[in-house]
Design a protein around this motif. Structure first.
Motif, PDB file in Angstrom:
ATOM      1  N   HIS A  52       0.833  -1.204   0.000  1.00  0.00           N
ATOM      2  CA  HIS A  52       0.000   0.000   0.000  1.00  0.00           C
ATOM      3  C   HIS A  52       0.871   1.259   0.000  1.00  0.00           C
ATOM      4  N   ASN A  53       0.248   2.356  -0.330  1.00  0.00           N
ATOM      5  CA  ASN A  53       0.963   3.619  -0.545  1.00  0.00           C
ATOM      6  C   ASN A  53       1.711   4.142   0.670  1.00  0.00           C
ATOM      7  N   SER A  54       1.238   3.832   1.888  1.00  0.00           N
ATOM      8  CA  SER A  54       1.887   4.392   3.084  1.00  0.00           C
ATOM      9  C   SER A  54       2.615   3.324   3.891  1.00  0.00           C
ATOM     10  N   TRP A 119       5.664  13.262  -9.447  1.00  0.00           N
ATOM     11  CA  TRP A 119       4.289  12.850  -9.746  1.00  0.00           C
ATOM     12  C   TRP A 119       3.956  11.501  -9.122  1.00  0.00           C
ATOM     13  N   LYS A 120       2.876  11.479  -8.369  1.00  0.00           N
ATOM     14  CA  LYS A 120       2.306  10.232  -7.827  1.00  0.00           C
ATOM     15  C   LYS A 120       0.821  10.294  -8.132  1.00  0.00           C
ATOM     16  N   ASN A 121       0.346   9.401  -8.986  1.00  0.00           N
ATOM     17  CA  ASN A 121      -1.026   9.495  -9.500  1.00  0.00           C
ATOM     18  C   ASN A 121      -1.267  10.920 -10.009  1.00  0.00           C
ATOM     19  N   THR A 122      -0.281  11.444 -10.697  1.00  0.00           N
ATOM     20  CA  THR A 122      -0.234  12.768 -11.351  1.00  0.00           C
ATOM     21  C   THR A 122       0.011  13.940 -10.380  1.00  0.00           C
ATOM     22  N   GLU A 190       8.809   7.699 -10.973  1.00  0.00           N
ATOM     23  CA  GLU A 190       7.524   8.387 -10.776  1.00  0.00           C
ATOM     24  C   GLU A 190       6.397   7.347 -10.741  1.00  0.00           C
ATOM     25  N   ASN A 191       5.178   7.811 -10.562  1.00  0.00           N
ATOM     26  CA  ASN A 191       4.061   6.866 -10.480  1.00  0.00           C
ATOM     27  C   ASN A 191       2.814   7.436 -11.154  1.00  0.00           C
ATOM     28  N   GLU A 192       2.314   6.696 -12.120  1.00  0.00           N
ATOM     29  CA  GLU A 192       1.094   7.088 -12.853  1.00  0.00           C
ATOM     30  C   GLU A 192       1.117   8.581 -13.178  1.00  0.00           C
ATOM     31  N   VAL A 193       2.020   8.922 -14.095  1.00  0.00           N
ATOM     32  CA  VAL A 193       2.160  10.331 -14.472  1.00  0.00           C
ATOM     33  C   VAL A 193       1.067  10.757 -15.461  1.00  0.00           C
ATOM     34  N   PRO A 316       1.088  -1.460 -17.759  1.00  0.00           N
ATOM     35  CA  PRO A 316      -0.295  -1.068 -17.474  1.00  0.00           C
ATOM     36  C   PRO A 316      -0.695  -1.416 -16.040  1.00  0.00           C
ATOM     37  N   ASP A 317      -1.340  -0.481 -15.339  1.00  0.00           N
ATOM     38  CA  ASP A 317      -1.929  -0.756 -14.022  1.00  0.00           C
ATOM     39  C   ASP A 317      -3.378  -1.165 -14.277  1.00  0.00           C
ATOM     40  N   ILE A 318      -3.677  -2.432 -14.064  1.00  0.00           N
ATOM     41  CA  ILE A 318      -4.975  -2.947 -14.525  1.00  0.00           C
ATOM     42  C   ILE A 318      -6.008  -2.916 -13.397  1.00  0.00           C
ATOM     43  N   TYR A 319      -6.934  -1.986 -13.541  1.00  0.00           N
ATOM     44  CA  TYR A 319      -8.053  -1.901 -12.594  1.00  0.00           C
ATOM     45  C   TYR A 319      -9.369  -1.952 -13.358  1.00  0.00           C
ATOM     46  N   MET A 320      -9.330  -2.561 -14.527  1.00  0.00           N
ATOM     47  CA  MET A 320     -10.549  -2.765 -15.312  1.00  0.00           C
ATOM     48  C   MET A 320     -10.743  -4.270 -15.361  1.00  0.00           C
ATOM     49  N   PRO A 343       2.681  -3.839 -13.467  1.00  0.00           N
ATOM     50  CA  PRO A 343       3.182  -3.389 -12.168  1.00  0.00           C
ATOM     51  C   PRO A 343       2.101  -3.287 -11.102  1.00  0.00           C
ATOM     52  N   GLU A 344       0.835  -3.200 -11.540  1.00  0.00           N
ATOM     53  CA  GLU A 344      -0.283  -3.159 -10.590  1.00  0.00           C
ATOM     54  C   GLU A 344      -1.486  -3.839 -11.234  1.00  0.00           C
ATOM     55  N   MET A 345      -2.278  -4.461 -10.352  1.00  0.00           N
ATOM     56  CA  MET A 345      -3.534  -5.060 -10.798  1.00  0.00           C
ATOM     57  C   MET A 345      -4.414  -5.125  -9.548  1.00  0.00           C
ATOM     58  N   PRO A 368      -0.195  -7.873  -8.126  1.00  0.00           N
ATOM     59  CA  PRO A 368      -1.440  -7.311  -7.608  1.00  0.00           C
ATOM     60  C   PRO A 368      -1.108  -6.212  -6.592  1.00  0.00           C
ATOM     61  N   PHE A 369      -1.977  -5.212  -6.504  1.00  0.00           N
ATOM     62  CA  PHE A 369      -1.719  -4.058  -5.636  1.00  0.00           C
ATOM     63  C   PHE A 369      -2.379  -4.244  -4.262  1.00  0.00           C
ATOM     64  N   GLY A 370      -1.638  -3.888  -3.209  1.00  0.00           N
ATOM     65  CA  GLY A 370      -2.203  -3.951  -1.857  1.00  0.00           C
ATOM     66  C   GLY A 370      -2.024  -5.321  -1.231  1.00  0.00           C
ATOM     67  N   SER A 377      -8.269  -1.222   2.557  1.00  0.00           N
ATOM     68  CA  SER A 377      -8.778  -1.839   1.330  1.00  0.00           C
ATOM     69  C   SER A 377      -9.139  -0.742   0.337  1.00  0.00           C
ATOM     70  N   ASN A 378      -8.725  -0.909  -0.921  1.00  0.00           N
ATOM     71  CA  ASN A 378      -9.097   0.091  -1.928  1.00  0.00           C
ATOM     72  C   ASN A 378     -10.323  -0.355  -2.730  1.00  0.00           C
ATOM     73  N   TYR A 379     -11.169  -1.195  -2.098  1.00  0.00           N
ATOM     74  CA  TYR A 379     -12.436  -1.562  -2.716  1.00  0.00           C
ATOM     75  C   TYR A 379     -13.172  -0.287  -3.154  1.00  0.00           C
ATOM     76  N   PRO A 380     -13.799  -0.195  -4.277  1.00  0.00           N
ATOM     77  CA  PRO A 380     -14.104  -1.269  -5.233  1.00  0.00           C
ATOM     78  C   PRO A 380     -13.021  -1.556  -6.283  1.00  0.00           C
ATOM     79  N   LEU A 381     -11.856  -0.896  -6.206  1.00  0.00           N
ATOM     80  CA  LEU A 381     -10.809  -1.259  -7.177  1.00  0.00           C
ATOM     81  C   LEU A 381     -10.296  -2.663  -6.909  1.00  0.00           C
ATOM     82  N   GLY A 382     -10.171  -2.985  -5.629  1.00  0.00           N
ATOM     83  CA  GLY A 382      -9.627  -4.288  -5.245  1.00  0.00           C
ATOM     84  C   GLY A 382     -10.514  -4.977  -4.237  1.00  0.00           C
TER      85      GLY A 382
HETATM   86  C1  DGJ Z   1      -2.889   3.243  -8.781  1.00  0.00           C
HETATM   87  C2  DGJ Z   1      -1.694   3.870  -8.095  1.00  0.00           C
HETATM   88  O1  DGJ Z   1      -0.552   3.713  -8.879  1.00  0.00           O
HETATM   89  C3  DGJ Z   1      -1.488   3.264  -6.728  1.00  0.00           C
HETATM   90  O2  DGJ Z   1      -0.409   3.896  -6.095  1.00  0.00           O
HETATM   91  C4  DGJ Z   1      -2.760   3.388  -5.919  1.00  0.00           C
HETATM   92  O3  DGJ Z   1      -3.059   4.735  -5.702  1.00  0.00           O
HETATM   93  C5  DGJ Z   1      -3.909   2.703  -6.672  1.00  0.00           C
HETATM   94  N1  DGJ Z   1      -4.071   3.298  -7.963  1.00  0.00           N
HETATM   95  C6  DGJ Z   1      -5.234   2.801  -5.947  1.00  0.00           C
HETATM   96  O4  DGJ Z   1      -5.247   2.047  -4.771  1.00  0.00           O
END
Ligand code: DGJ
Length: 549
Positions: A52-54, A119-122, A190-193, A316-320, A343-345, A368-370, A377-382
Motif C-alpha cells: 500500500h501507498n503508506s 508525480w504520484k497518481n499525477t 515516478e508513479n502514474e504520471v 499497465p496498471d490494470i483496474y478494469m 506493475p499493478e492489478m 497485484p496491488f495492496g 482496502s481500496n475496494y471497489p478497485l480491489g
Molecule cells: C494506482 C496507483 O498507482 C497506486 O499507487 C494506488 O493509488 C492505486 N491506484 C489505488 O489504490
C-alpha cells in the motif's frame, strides 16, 4: 618485524575474486520481439505484490512481509518517497531503504522500488513540503484559461533539477548498499504520471515548445492522423491529438533526465507505469478529459520510447476487471518494443485468473496491488478483505508457479508459452501450439459432456463467477507443461498431426522440486482423461505428452 606484504596481497586477490563474483547486474534483454528480465544472469519471473501507498516505513513492513510470504511472492514492489528521503533540502536520510533491503533479504524477496517523486497518481503529494508549497520555484501547470493546475509542470527546470538530485542520491545509496547482492532488481520512475483535466501546460516555456516543429524521433514513431502534414508544429501535425501527444513528450523528456542521471550512477532497469485510458475503441480517440493526459497510455508508447530511451518499458496498471478490456490492454502493452509487465492489478479475487494469462503470455512479471495486511482496502478497485482472504486467490497460483519460476521465464523468453483466462462470456477458447491445438472450456463437470446433461442449466459448483485459467508451455514437439485451474483442456492435431486420432501418451500430475526437477506424483488415465483434462479449483501442474496414429 614480520613482512605482511604477501598476506596483504593474498587478501586483495581474494577480495578481487569475491568482487568478480558480485551478482550480475539485472537488465532487460530482447530477442525475436520477446523480452526477459535477467536477474543473476538468467530470466526471472516477477511473482510480485505491491504494498500500500503508506507502507514505506520500517514500522509498517512486518505487515507487508507477512502478506508477501503468504502470497508465495518472490518480489515486493514498494515506494520510496521523495518527501521521506529529503525532508529538508539537501539532507538525505535513507534509513528506511536500509531496513527495507535487509528485511527483504531475510524474507528471501527481491525488490522493485517505486520512486514517488514529482508525480504520484499525477499529483505532488509525495514531494517534500519545501517543494509542495513553493509555486514560484516549482511551478504548477497552467490551464487554457490561465488558471493554476494542481499538477507540477514538466517545464519546471528547478523541479526537474531537485527531483533528479534526490533520485541520483537514492541510486548512489542503492549502489553502496546493494551493488554486490542485487536485492533491488528494478526501479519505477515516478508513479502514474499525466494530468487530469488539463491537456497540456499552457505556461510560457511550454507554449514556446508547443509551437516548435515536432522532433523527428517522435514523427518516426507516431505518424500523423490521416490527411495531416508530415511535419510542422504539434498542432499542425497532430491536430486534435496534439495536446496529449505534446504533454506525453514533455513528461517523458522530464522522466528521461531523471532516469538517465540515475542509471549513470547505477544502471538498474527502469520503467514507468500507466493509469490506463479505456483500451477501446481502437484506434484511440483524442483526449477529452477522459484520462490523465500525457501518461504512457498505449497510444503514446512510441512517443515515450522516442523521448525516454533510458526507460525500458511502460507497464499497465490494470483496474478494469472486464476480460475483453484485459485482453486488449495486454495486447497493447506487449509489443516488440515494449516488454509486458503488469506493475499493478486489482487484488480482488476476480483478477486472480488473469495471472495465468499474463504469465502465459510471457510477461516479465505481475504484481497485484495492496498485498499487505495494513488493514486498508481500496475496494471497489480491489478486494474488500485486508487479511489472508485477500491474498489467498493469488497465493494458490503463485505457489504452483514458484518452484518452476526460473524455468518458466526461460520458456517464455523462448516463445514456448501461452496463457488464457476465462472470459466474462465463459466461452471456449482455442490456443494454437506447434503441431497441436488446445481447446479450453469452462464451467464443465469433470466427467462427461454437457450434451449428456438432462438439465442444461446445471453447472459445476464453484464456477458461479469466472475463475478459470491455464498457462501452457510447449516443452517438446508433443510435450506440454500445464498450470491451471477450473478449466477443461482438450488437444487436437494440427499440421503433421492434423486429421489423425490423438491420444494422451502420459498425463503426469506432479510438481517441480527446488532444483527445477520434475517430480511425478501420479499418472492421469481413465475417467481423469476421458473428457479432456479437467483441472480442479486447486491450481494443478500437469506434464502432458500427446501422440497420434
Ligand atoms: C494506482 C496507483 O498507482 C497506486 O499507487 C494506488 O493509488 C492505486 N491506484 C489505488 O489504490
Amino acid at each position: 618485524m614480520k613482512n605482511t606484504a604477501p598476506r596483504l596481497l593474498a587478501l586483495s586477490v581474494l577480495l578481487a575474486a569475491l568482487g568478480a563474483q558480485a551478482a550480475e547486474m539485472p537488465r532487460i534483454v530482447a530477442r525475436d520481439g520477446r523480452h526477459a528480465l535477467m536477474v543473476d544472469g538468467a530470466p526471472y519471473l516477477i511473482l510480485g505484490g505491491q504494498a500500500h501507498n503508506s507502507s514505506n516505513y520500517p514500522a509498517a513492513l512486518p505487515k507487508v512481509w507477512a502478506a508477501l510470504d503468504d502470497a508465495h511472492a518472490n518480489t515486493l514492489e514498494i515506494p520510496v518517497a521523495w518527501e521521506q528521503v529529503e525532508p529538508k533540502e539537501g539532507s538525505f536520510d535513507f534509513g528506511y531503504v536500509d531496513t527495507l533491503v535487509n528485511e527483504a533479504r531475510r524474507h528471501d524477496k527481491r525488490l522493485v522500488l517505486l520512486w514517488f517523486g514529482t508525480w504520484k497518481n499525477t499529483g505532488p503529494a509525495y514531494t517534500p513540503e519545501w517543494v509542495k508549497f513553493d509555486n514560484a520555484r516549482f511551478p504548477r501547470m497552467i490551464d487554457k484559461d490561465g488558471k493554476t493546475s494542481y499538477c507540477l509542470s514538466p517545464f519546471g527546470a528547478a523541479t526537474l533539477a531537485a527531483d533528479r538530485k534526490a533520485f541520483v542520491a537514492l541510486m548512489e545509496h542503492i549502489k553502496r548498499i546493494d551493488g554486490e547482492r542485487k536485492t533491488i532488481i528494478m526501479v519505477q520512475v515516478e508513479n502514474e504520471v499525466g494530468t487530469y483535466g488539463v491537456g497540456r501546460d499552457y505556461g510560457k516555456r511550454s507554449a514556446a515548445a508547443f509551437a516548435q516543429p515536432v522532433p523527428a524521433a517522435v514523427l518516426a514513431r507516431r505518424k500523423p492522423p490521416a490527411g495531416r502534414p508530415a511535419t510542422g508544429s504539434w498542432k499542425e501535425v497532430y491536430g486534435d491529438y496534439a495536446d496529449h501527444y505534446f504533454h506525453a513528450w514533455a513528461i517523458a523528456g522530464y522522466i528521461e533526465e531523471i532516469a538517465k542521471a540515475g542509471r549513470a550512477v547505477y544502471d538498474l532497469p527502469m520503467f514507468v507505469n500507466n493509469a490506463l485510458r479505456d483500451p477501446l475503441p481502437e484506434p484511440a480517440l483524442p483526449w477529452k478529459s477522459d484520462f490523465a493526459s500525457g501518461g504512457p497510455t498505449h497510444d503514446v508508447l512510441g512517443i515515450y520510447q522516442a523521448a525516454a530511451p533510458h526507460i525500458d518499458f511502460a507497464g499497465p496498471d490494470i483496474y478494469m476487471p472486464e476480460s475483453k478490456k484485459v485482453d486488449a490492454i495486454l495486447r497493447q502493452f506487449q509489443t516488440r518494443e515494449n516488454a509486458l509487465m503488469v506493475p499493478e492489478m486489482g487484488n480482488g479475487a476476480n483478477y486472480a485468473r488473469y495471472l495465468y494469462q499474463i504469465i502465459g503470455k510471457g510477461a516479465i512479471g505481475v504484481a497485484p496491488f495492496g498485498i499487505d495486511y495494513a488493514e486498508y482496502s481500496n475496494y471497489p478497485l480491489g478486494s474488500k478483505f485486508t487479511d489472508k482472504r485477500m491474498v489467498e486467490p493469488f497465493a494458490r497460483i503463485y505457489a504452483a508457479f514458484a518452484p518452476l519460476q526460473r524455468q518458466w521465464a526461460q520458456w517464455a523468453f523462448e516463445g514456448r508459452t501461452r496463457g488464457v483466462a476465462e472470459g466474462d462470456d465463459r466461452a471456449a477458447q482455442d490456443v494454437e501450439l506447434q503441431g497441436w491445438k488446445a481447446t479450453l472450456s469452462f464451467r464443465e463437470f469433470q466427467f462427461g459432456e454437457r450434451a449428456y446433461l438432462k438439465d442444461k442449466s446445471e453447472y459445476a459448483s464453484g464456477t458461479e463467477q469466472p475463475s478459470g485459467g491455464v498457462a501452457i508451455a510447449q516443452v517438446g514437439p508433443d510435450e506440454f507443461v500445464l498450470v491451471g485451474q477450473q478449466v477443461r483442456v482438450k488437444f487436437s492435431g494440427l499440421a503433421a498431426n492434423a486429421g489423425k486420432p490423438a491420444l494422451f501418451a502420459r498425463v503426469e500430475e506432479g510438481r517441480f522440486d527446488a532444483d527445477g526437477k520434475w517430480v511425478m506424483e501420479r499418472n492421469w488415465n481413465g475417467d481423469q482423461t476421458d473428457y479432456g483434462l479437467n483441472l480442479p479449483a486447486t491450481p494443478t501442474v500437469l506434464k502432458v505428452r500427446m501422440g497420434s496414429y
